[in-house]
Design an enzyme around this catalytic site. Structure first.
Site, PDB file in Angstrom:
ATOM      1  N   ARG A   1       0.830  -1.214   0.000  1.00 29.17           N
ATOM      2  CA  ARG A   1       0.000   0.000   0.000  1.00 29.17           C
ATOM      3  C   ARG A   1       0.861   1.259   0.000  1.00 29.17           C
ATOM      4  O   ARG A   1       0.512   2.256  -0.629  1.00 29.17           O
ATOM      5  CB  ARG A   1      -0.940  -0.023   1.211  1.00 29.17           C
ATOM      6  CG  ARG A   1      -2.071  -1.055   1.042  1.00 29.17           C
ATOM      7  CD  ARG A   1      -2.652  -1.425   2.394  1.00 29.17           C
ATOM      8  NE  ARG A   1      -3.860  -2.237   2.297  1.00 29.17           N
ATOM      9  CZ  ARG A   1      -3.891  -3.554   2.098  1.00 29.17           C
ATOM     10  NH1 ARG A   1      -2.756  -4.220   1.916  1.00 29.17           N
ATOM     11  NH2 ARG A   1      -5.045  -4.209   2.044  1.00 29.17           N
TER      12      ARG A   1
ATOM     13  N   GLY B   1      -1.554 -11.668  -5.074  1.00 23.58           N
ATOM     14  CA  GLY B   1      -2.961 -11.287  -5.217  1.00 23.58           C
ATOM     15  C   GLY B   1      -3.192  -9.864  -4.739  1.00 23.58           C
ATOM     16  O   GLY B   1      -3.958  -9.107  -5.341  1.00 23.58           O
TER      17      GLY B   1
ATOM     18  N   ARG C   1      -6.228 -17.523  -9.635  1.00 28.41           N
ATOM     19  CA  ARG C   1      -7.015 -17.002  -8.502  1.00 28.41           C
ATOM     20  C   ARG C   1      -8.123 -16.067  -9.000  1.00 28.41           C
ATOM     21  O   ARG C   1      -7.961 -15.388 -10.007  1.00 28.41           O
ATOM     22  CB  ARG C   1      -6.080 -16.291  -7.510  1.00 28.41           C
ATOM     23  CG  ARG C   1      -5.097 -17.281  -6.896  1.00 28.41           C
ATOM     24  CD  ARG C   1      -4.138 -16.620  -5.939  1.00 28.41           C
ATOM     25  NE  ARG C   1      -4.808 -16.047  -4.790  1.00 28.41           N
ATOM     26  CZ  ARG C   1      -4.191 -15.300  -3.887  1.00 28.41           C
ATOM     27  NH1 ARG C   1      -2.899 -15.039  -4.014  1.00 28.41           N
ATOM     28  NH2 ARG C   1      -4.851 -14.816  -2.857  1.00 28.41           N
TER      29      ARG C   1
ATOM     30  N   ASP D   1      -4.241 -15.355   7.163  1.00 25.56           N
ATOM     31  CA  ASP D   1      -2.918 -15.776   6.696  1.00 25.56           C
ATOM     32  C   ASP D   1      -2.175 -16.625   7.729  1.00 25.56           C
ATOM     33  O   ASP D   1      -1.159 -17.245   7.406  1.00 25.56           O
ATOM     34  CB  ASP D   1      -2.064 -14.544   6.337  1.00 25.56           C
ATOM     35  CG  ASP D   1      -2.607 -13.835   5.095  1.00 25.56           C
ATOM     36  OD1 ASP D   1      -3.409 -14.445   4.371  1.00 25.56           O
ATOM     37  OD2 ASP D   1      -2.221 -12.673   4.867  1.00 25.56           O
TER      38      ASP D   1
END
Ligand code: S3P
Length: 435
Positions: free
Chosen positions: A30, A98, A126, A322
């Site tokens: 980010r 992803g 995916r 995760d």
């Protein structure tokens, strides 16, 4: 021995000492994107220089951001494009990530030029429909050209977007962030409603880069106005909680351990694993907590003699999604049943993690029942090391190498090269703590 093969064996003494795991992966992606769009120069300390984040950084360079790496450090300086990225000359390669692909798609959909994004075999299998649907509602034009329907490569014809109000059908921080990033460029307001709280790094970093963003409804609704301009702002990225999680569990299950993990990100939308492990009887303490834009602190873990199973709540799943591979390993050493359900999202991660966890746990002698949306592990059965595949999934590789520290004999993981996507120093840290 192949360099992509790593082995571990039962430790005769505890894991002791202290460790700094590398910077947070979600935050690094980010920061690369927002600093790359901002006006001015952002100095970033502790950027995660792993394959995934370097792919996102390269994408931002392709769009015109200037990146300077300070040699032999994890400090980078990003000079942003002041919301005027230039068309990339080549296709953008997101590697295995992803997060990189879904977040960048939100940006590319709003830019006035065409672009194409691709990735490795795992990423190209995916689901991308989950971002294509809301971005198309905003007016984007995205074609999924992959061999599998709804999958990458993605061809994007960037155009002017309009704000939408969107309810996420799955609790996904990646989808939320993709829509919010597109919302920065859109006309009008964009609101995203989540069914449960997901990681909120995008919202926190919007504030850090001077972008107004309203969070309401107990954190479930996020709103951003269009036409906003991020301003460069230096940042220090905390250590990745998800990487620290491997050592947290290792110290819990290896008798005689006492580990200090320094400056670990403690964003409450990421740390559900700590609550679950404590419920299972773990001895975990936090000290030196700092309440900055992204909170962080030191984690002290001591081995737990009597771990016992627990049942995960549906609302906990997104905040430890995760960590489920390493939690499954902890559960295999905990007495009784651990129930992990409501976690069908695991099927569409870097591997089908329900299948890959169950396969590897059974191979080492663990007792586990598989469900469409999770698994029930009966722990306390002695594990026997053997040769395992990582299925090209970094977290599966690291989790079962940790399992090997408490299993009989030797545990060998093939295809560990993907550990570089999130934790390039893992093998070095493993040697440091075990030799
Ligand atoms: C991430 C969000 C999670 C997580 C992924 C990183 C992010 O995915 O599994 O590793 O940085 O936003 P979803 O939001 O799709 O669940």
């Amino acid at each position: 021995m192949h360099t992509d093969t790593i082995s571990t064996g039962r430790l005769s003494r505890g894991l002791c000492g202290e460790l700094c795991v590398p910077g947070d992966k979600s935050i690094s992606h980010r920061v690369a994107i927002l600093a790359g769009l901002a006006e001015g120069k952002t100095r970033v300390e502790n950027f995660l220089c792993s394959a995934d984040c370097l792919h996102t950084l390269t994408a931002m360079q392709q769009l015109g951001a200037v990146v300077d790496l300070e040699p032999n450090t994890s400090i980078i300086t990003i000079t942003g494009t002041a919301m005027h990225p230039k068309p990339p000359r080549e296709e953008i390669d997101c590697g295995n990530s992803g997060t990189g692909m879904r977040l960048l798609a939100g940006v590319l959909a709003a830019l006035p030029f065409p672009s194409r994004m691709t990735g490795d075999e795992s990423l190209c299998s995916r689901p991308m429909g989950r971002i294509i649907t809301p971005l198309e509602l905003m007016g984007a034009q995205i074609t999924a050209c992959g061999a599998r329907p709804g999958c990458a490569p993605l061809e994007i014809k960037g155009r002017k977007l309009r704000g939408i109000e969107y309810t996420l059908p799955v609790a996904s921080a990646q989808v939320k962030s993709s829509v919010l990033l597109a919302g920065m460029f859109a006309e009008g307001t964009t609101s995203v409603h989540q069914p449960t709280i997901t990681r909120d790094h995008t919202e926190r970093l919007f504030s850090h880069f001077g972008i107004p963003c309203a969070v309401s409804n107990g954190g479930l609704t996020v709103q951003i106005g269009g036409g906003v301009f991020p301003q460069a702002n230096n940042i220090s990225i905390p250590a990745d909680f998800s990487s620290a999680a491997f050592w947290v569990v290792a110290a819990c299950v290896v008798p005689g351990s006492e580990l200090l993990l320094r400056r670990v990100g403690l964003n409450p939308t990421r740390t559900a694993l700590l609550h679950v492990l404590r419920r299972m009887g773990a001895d975990i303490q936090i000290s030196n907590e700092q309440r900055t834009c992204e909170p962080y602190g030191d984690i002290i873990v001591r081995s737990a003699a009597n771990l016992h199973g627990t049942e995960l709540e549906a609302s906990e799943i997104p905040n430890l999604i995760d960590e489920i591979p390493i939690l499954a390993v902890a559960s295999a050493f905990a007495k009784g049943k651990t129930t992990i359900r409501h976690a069908a999202e695991l099927r569409v991660k870097e591997s089908d993690r329900i299948h890959t966890i169950v396969t590897n746990l059974r191979a080492v002698g663990g007792e586990v029942e598989e469900f469409d949306d999770g698994m029930i592990i009966t722990g306390g059965v002695p594990l026997n090391g053997c040769v395992l595949d990582s299925f090209g999934d970094h977290r599966i590789a690291m989790s079962f190498l940790i399992a090997g520290l408490c299993a009989e004999g030797s545990t060998t993981l093939h295809h560990c090269e993907n550990i570089n996507t999130s934790y390039p120093d893992f093998a070095k840290h493993l040697r440091q703590l075990t030799q």
